[in-house]
Motif scaffolding. Structure first.
Motif, PDB file in Angstrom:
ATOM      1  N   CYS B 292      -6.342  -2.640 -13.266  1.00  0.00           N
ATOM      2  CA  CYS B 292      -5.236  -2.043 -12.502  1.00  0.00           C
ATOM      3  C   CYS B 292      -5.717  -0.915 -11.596  1.00  0.00           C
ATOM      4  O   CYS B 292      -5.285   0.239 -11.739  1.00  0.00           O
ATOM      5  CB  CYS B 292      -4.144  -1.525 -13.446  1.00  0.00           C
ATOM      6  N   PRO B 293      -6.593  -1.232 -10.642  1.00  0.00           N
ATOM      7  CA  PRO B 293      -7.138  -0.177  -9.786  1.00  0.00           C
ATOM      8  C   PRO B 293      -6.095   0.330  -8.798  1.00  0.00           C
ATOM      9  O   PRO B 293      -5.210  -0.411  -8.384  1.00  0.00           O
ATOM     10  CB  PRO B 293      -8.260  -0.885  -9.036  1.00  0.00           C
TER      11      PRO B 293
ATOM     12  N   SER C 277       4.277 -12.947  -5.374  1.00  0.00           N
ATOM     13  CA  SER C 277       5.147 -12.862  -6.543  1.00  0.00           C
ATOM     14  C   SER C 277       6.334 -13.785  -6.317  1.00  0.00           C
ATOM     15  O   SER C 277       6.667 -14.124  -5.189  1.00  0.00           O
ATOM     16  CB  SER C 277       5.636 -11.422  -6.733  1.00  0.00           C
ATOM     17  N   ARG C 299      -1.826  -7.489   0.904  1.00  0.00           N
ATOM     18  CA  ARG C 299      -0.972  -7.975  -0.165  1.00  0.00           C
ATOM     19  C   ARG C 299       0.356  -8.483   0.423  1.00  0.00           C
ATOM     20  O   ARG C 299       0.800  -7.950   1.439  1.00  0.00           O
ATOM     21  CB  ARG C 299      -0.708  -6.791  -1.101  1.00  0.00           C
ATOM     22  N   PRO C 300       0.993  -9.484  -0.181  1.00  0.00           N
ATOM     23  CA  PRO C 300       2.315  -9.909   0.295  1.00  0.00           C
ATOM     24  C   PRO C 300       3.337  -8.776   0.190  1.00  0.00           C
ATOM     25  O   PRO C 300       3.243  -7.934  -0.717  1.00  0.00           O
ATOM     26  CB  PRO C 300       2.689 -11.045  -0.678  1.00  0.00           C
TER      27      PRO C 300
ATOM     28  N   THR D 268       5.222  -0.076  -5.328  1.00  0.00           N
ATOM     29  CA  THR D 268       4.000   0.394  -4.677  1.00  0.00           C
ATOM     30  C   THR D 268       3.201   1.335  -5.569  1.00  0.00           C
ATOM     31  O   THR D 268       2.213   1.909  -5.128  1.00  0.00           O
ATOM     32  CB  THR D 268       4.331   1.110  -3.348  1.00  0.00           C
ATOM     33  N   ALA D 269       3.658   1.504  -6.815  1.00  0.00           N
ATOM     34  CA  ALA D 269       2.958   2.390  -7.742  1.00  0.00           C
ATOM     35  C   ALA D 269       2.176   1.541  -8.758  1.00  0.00           C
ATOM     36  O   ALA D 269       1.351   0.722  -8.354  1.00  0.00           O
ATOM     37  CB  ALA D 269       3.967   3.314  -8.425  1.00  0.00           C
ATOM     38  N   TYR D 270       2.443   1.685 -10.011  1.00  0.00           N
ATOM     39  CA  TYR D 270       1.641   1.004 -11.026  1.00  0.00           C
ATOM     40  C   TYR D 270       1.722  -0.516 -10.879  1.00  0.00           C
ATOM     41  O   TYR D 270       0.733  -1.233 -11.078  1.00  0.00           O
ATOM     42  CB  TYR D 270       2.119   1.447 -12.412  1.00  0.00           C
ATOM     43  N   ALA D 272       1.849  -2.284  -8.224  1.00  0.00           N
ATOM     44  CA  ALA D 272       0.887  -2.740  -7.212  1.00  0.00           C
ATOM     45  C   ALA D 272      -0.520  -2.801  -7.803  1.00  0.00           C
ATOM     46  O   ALA D 272      -1.276  -3.741  -7.549  1.00  0.00           O
ATOM     47  CB  ALA D 272       0.911  -1.817  -5.994  1.00  0.00           C
ATOM     48  N   ALA D 273      -0.868  -1.801  -8.615  1.00  0.00           N
ATOM     49  CA  ALA D 273      -2.180  -1.808  -9.262  1.00  0.00           C
ATOM     50  C   ALA D 273      -2.331  -3.025 -10.171  1.00  0.00           C
ATOM     51  O   ALA D 273      -3.415  -3.577 -10.321  1.00  0.00           O
ATOM     52  CB  ALA D 273      -2.377  -0.521 -10.054  1.00  0.00           C
ATOM     53  N   ALA D 274      -1.215  -3.454 -10.760  1.00  0.00           N
ATOM     54  CA  ALA D 274      -1.259  -4.612 -11.660  1.00  0.00           C
ATOM     55  C   ALA D 274      -1.101  -5.932 -10.908  1.00  0.00           C
ATOM     56  O   ALA D 274      -1.022  -6.986 -11.532  1.00  0.00           O
ATOM     57  CB  ALA D 274      -0.180  -4.480 -12.734  1.00  0.00           C
ATOM     58  N   GLY D 275      -1.045  -5.886  -9.581  1.00  0.00           N
ATOM     59  CA  GLY D 275      -1.107  -7.124  -8.804  1.00  0.00           C
ATOM     60  C   GLY D 275       0.189  -7.600  -8.179  1.00  0.00           C
ATOM     61  O   GLY D 275       0.222  -8.691  -7.594  1.00  0.00           O
ATOM     62  N   ALA D 276       1.239  -6.809  -8.256  1.00  0.00           N
ATOM     63  CA  ALA D 276       2.531  -7.255  -7.731  1.00  0.00           C
ATOM     64  C   ALA D 276       2.569  -7.192  -6.211  1.00  0.00           C
ATOM     65  O   ALA D 276       1.828  -6.434  -5.589  1.00  0.00           O
ATOM     66  CB  ALA D 276       3.646  -6.383  -8.309  1.00  0.00           C
ATOM     67  N   SER D 277       3.444  -7.999  -5.634  1.00  0.00           N
ATOM     68  CA  SER D 277       3.762  -7.857  -4.223  1.00  0.00           C
ATOM     69  C   SER D 277       4.568  -6.564  -4.048  1.00  0.00           C
ATOM     70  O   SER D 277       5.174  -6.067  -4.984  1.00  0.00           O
ATOM     71  CB  SER D 277       4.587  -9.057  -3.748  1.00  0.00           C
TER      72      SER D 277
END
Lengths: 385, 385, 385, 385
Positions: B292-293, C277, C299-300, D268-270, D272-277
């Motif tokens: 989770c960067p 997503s 990113r989307p 746009t916080a955690y 996003a770090a975990a890969g979400a749009s």
């Protein structure tokens, strides 16, 4: 004291506990020069130099001229350039470019450069090195690649000090990285020889097997790629469906926009765009990356460099697929055609600016902004408070 | 004719065009048995067998008893088991388990098994093999791992035909895969020896350097990991900030939940969950994967197996970090502590069910559902119409 | 007591602390029926039914016949089918299919169905619903979609009990989900009318503005898409370079294989393959997803449903791009052409099998295997031990 | 002519073809002010201002003083600050800061600010706004947030011209964005009241249900979060196993490091770090993002804002889980505990610098480097040649 750097890994212990050990098989032992210590040397001084220039870039004109004059007049080299480079009006019309008459020229796809070039210099973007690779389907002379302005993965040298840099390399003082290539053989089923195809020599490919007429027109063409071979849906709106075999086993079916089989060098190119992890070019591996796969669980995989891959249209595929080699030579793949892919024994010996590790990380930062951040910028976090 | 399979890649040509070649450096040449041909042999017949059983799983009780009796009575082996396995009430209270008296026992962290075990059999999930790896910080005896019910990446054998399978291996008829491990050294700054720590022997780690009192209490402990070493934020809600060095160069700073340094074997474990591509265990490489960067561009990378990595807290880190080794031995990392990581020369020799390629792809499909789909199911596409 | 379900969210408080409140602007107030409570009703009994059948699928033949006969004979409906469906030899040659004579036919692109169809039934895959959407560029009649065998995102009904299911809907007892569409207008610069294009009616698009001769041949065609509009590099090996504007602001330039602008319905189609997503179709949003972008940080993103998007070739693009609409009507986009995209006010009213939430999660599991795992299978973890 | 901007989407047509329409259900109609036109107004002039300052940042000291003096002396406001801000030695020891005596103070968790604050000004990073949100569990006064140096997602204003900017807002001239929050209720099973917990008021949470003694000590605490609620494995090395319910249906089980339920603001916080749009904060939605899930197919999903989510430990979970709220109030979740999550009707009214669209895209570029590239830099591509 500090142990010698290695870019391969330690030789593993071959005794396992008190009584077990690995069965010795001398025929299967490989002798590998640790990539960290690979350096260039010359059996004779290089004489013939191929200069490859990115076309249609006006900023490159003066550096190109300067370089050619330097090589011919100061270094007494024979300089080869592609014929169409000299046909570029900006060069052809430039009366001040006198040495132009002394340049040797060749035409891609017609003149064979094998065994005639001692050394290659590229000027421009990464594409120049891909192009150089395509010209040498067998052994590749050492390549030194200059960027102008913006560092590339394959063009580590800055042109500003080109004279001293080139001199050093010619004198045999250079670290090299052997960039693995993939040997890709396309075996076309039911290929009909047509009028006008009496010389079926692919521009940079090689016809490796031309079967007799009784053999129903099978034809195999082989290419060496430095970045990747791509099999995709081409101009079709419909999905490609291809089957992927490894050492003869069907490992998966690809349903999606296509699949990329790339070298580690290519892992920072199209494969990275398709979501792959990035692999240092000294890792002996082949990367398989789906392009927009229709399955959420189709993650890229990395397999050992020595495996044999094969790609074919799936038997139930409703459409053909298209193949391209380092982004060139696009052609259609039909039912029955086979694509065989394995690691080539002819790598591209690419001259390092510093060394294989530093050059790569410099490129990751410069070209891909890998984890580059403003120190203060970050995701929203309560820790700020 | 078909060339011998390779899982390493061809020996690359070392002549580059007519005049260039690689400088020979005999000291840096490595001799590597092609992984595709690695087979087990015994210098003497194995006698001492360690059996590792997943704890707290009642389904394993009967297979465990059957296996121990088979090994002791039919194969005349000395069978070692961990003491706490026998203290499990379901075994201790089982009066029918007579051979129990003949089992040899050891206690993790107290009894040293080095050089006393010829062969290891694991029974249960992948965790049993990680545990076996942790018991042998130096040379590891060959490991044969059985699953019950559900195939694992590290447990390829089905228990149903264990007798013939075990017999074959004992007779020296087995393909093996050498699973690289990482050697991880943690150097604690300002470590104070405290009362009760007079025996600072880490359970499975080894104290590799105990400096004198004048040396201000530095202490280094070393572990071998088979999957990965993880540095993360531990129980803190705040980010970890660590710097990552490769061969002495700062390659990046990790801001996020943490970072995973894994072997190819570990690429299908936690690293896959964190988004990494999956690497076949025969590729000599180390994978670096952020967790989770806080930067969108921080993609996982793969570097050659031989590099030296170092991880430290960033100088401006406001919190400590935590390290764990194959999910165990969790401990805090403070300012000044250094974590050195490189490929170990003591791999885990893991016995293959079929061969390294087929075993891996079977596991990808079974354990990760890699690109597994119903043939008819797919994303919405107009092609359906 | 349990509050009524909502699929929109609560009306937010509009007083903020003791003294602040939102400025009332009656012109900008929207009145929205909560999606959780949306149900179909009929102002008059439906009479004309369009039946859409997936072509070239023999398994559908009998269900298609059964359905048509049921609708005509039991329900006394007028049934429309596409002319080419009846030209399919397997139907045309089937003498037993007597009612064939009574079917009404239309030809795609020639006959206008607007205002002539009360109800649509789809038979086959998700593509049938995309096709139905393309036939109705304005108001869309309610659609009921059956799958045979494998559940689709857009085809929630199982055919087994079609008679009772259809009867219920006709009687006005059905939950519906309004699937947003995107209105896409392509404005071609320098369009020259050519011979043979005197009827420039796009098959399913509508010419919304045909300017006079003095207007230099601009032409605008408009399409409604249910899944997505895709702008990509088409048959070219080279990247597409397009600029993306939102409400008139340049928000980013896309360098890569292309870009997908999709509805939430389309988020589980091509956008999912490209890494997006997945968005429930009741969320009023537009998704923007790059295809294999050349930037690791692209990113989307998801933007509100009401925004105006515009896509154009970047001024420095060296190649053209191609556009397609729900995978159809592929055409080239040149310098100067503009693509305007916004949410349409003509959604597809799709009849739910259970309700919008359960139908969607059933599809995620069935079609995409979303987080479907064997209970025992998992990544390698020491916890197993 | 140009239609009015919308950030919600058009009101969809409710007639579907000639005879179908949506059943009118007046009780389920929502009246929503289009987010594009939301502006702040004051029923009475604001008098009480809360100033929140990032702690331990010396660069903020002078701006903080300047702002407080400006508000008190020029604007005649009553200024509230947290007591511990004044206890900061750099402020307490600063004799020049005379107005300090006139500041009103409060203590977090002890003094209730509800209905006493008309307006909030934040100074520092995004964390200050998360903190402000936590102080107001019901209605939130308008918030104006300044960054110093580096733009944040939640802090759009530059401090340089704070006087004119603040004046404008106080005079009622400001666009606002309503940032949705999530209402999270944690229902602890078997909670025992202990000595010292006689005032079980959570600092910023609210006890919403305190059942009698006969009720076996159930306790429910409720929090409003602006970014996200996180359920993770906490300090454990072992995986968390939680079940996720939506409107009462089990939608999936999370096996991995944990799960993030976030607002669009939190995307746009955690997340996003975990890969979400990334989702624009005006989209009425809830995002569900797994953290390092053990399944390759577990992609993040986006569901409508109004749904009811529930999270519980899986019945077979071997470990507990931990929950945190916007990164704070970390606490353990045990078997039987329930976490209920839905969209709150008390958003944070955040004052825009320009407008909701431009502010967001500025932040994406500044904070996340979203698709930011050097124009020349790109992946390796033959097109360069």
């Amino acid at each position: 004291y500090r142990r010698t750097r290695s870019l391969h890994g330690p030789s593993p212990a071959t005794k396992f506990g008190p009584k077990a050990c690995m069965l010795q098989n001398p025929k299967a032992v490989m002798h590998i020069q640790d990539p960290a210590s690979q350096r260039l040397t010359w059996s004779k001084p290089p004489k013939s130099i191929l200069v490859i220039k990115k076309i249609q870039d006006h900023r490159l004109l003066q550096p190109f001229k300067d370089l050619c004059i330097f090589l011919m007049e100061e270094k007494d080299m024979i300089v080869y350039v592609e014929k169409k480079v000299l046909e570029d009006p900006t060069i052809a019309d430039d009366e001040s470019f006198g040495p132009l008459k002394k340049l040797s020229t060749f035409r891609e796809g017609l003149d064979d450069l094998s065994d005639r070039i001692d050394f290659i210099i590229c000027l421009g973007g990464d594409g120049t090195l891909l192009y150089a690779s395509s010209l040498f389907q067998g052994s590749v002379p050492p390549v030194m690649a200059f960027h102008l302005g913006s560092l590339g993965f394959l063009t580590p040298f800055n042109f500003d000090t080109y004279q001293s840099q080139v001199t050093q390399v010619i004198e045999g003082n250079a670290a090299i990285i052997l960039r693995n290539r993939l040997k890709v053989k396309v075996i076309k089923e039911n290929w009909e020889s047509k009028v006008g195809q009496e010389h079926p020599v692919e521009e940079n490919g090689r016809i490796v097997a031309k079967h007799g007429e009784n053999d129903l027109g099978k034809r195999a063409v082989q290419y060496q790629v430095l970045n990747e071979v791509v099999v995709d849906r081409g101009p079709s709106s419909y999905l490609s469906n291809v089957d992927l075999f490894l050492n003869g086993r069907l490992i998966t079916s690809v349903q999606g926009d296509g699949v990329i089989v790339s070298t580690p060098t290519g892992s920072t190119a199209y494969a990275a765009a398709a979501g792959a992890s990035m692999i240092h070019p000294n890792v002996p591996a082949i990367m398989i990356t789906p392009i927009c796969p229709h399955s959420l669980s189709f993650r890229p995989i990395v397999v050992p460099a020595g495996v044999d891959l094969q790609i074919m249209l799936s038997p139930d595929a409703r459409n053909t697929a298209w193949i391209s080699f380092d982004g060139r030579k696009r052609q259609e793949i039909c039912h029955g055609d086979r694509i065989n892919i394995t690691t080539s024994c002819y790598p591209v010996p690419s001259i390092c600016f510093r060394d294989p590790v530093n050059d790569w990380f410099d490129s990751l930062a410069e070209c891909l902004h890998w984890n580059v951040r403003k120190k203060q910028s970050h995701l929203t976090d309560v820790e700020d408070y």
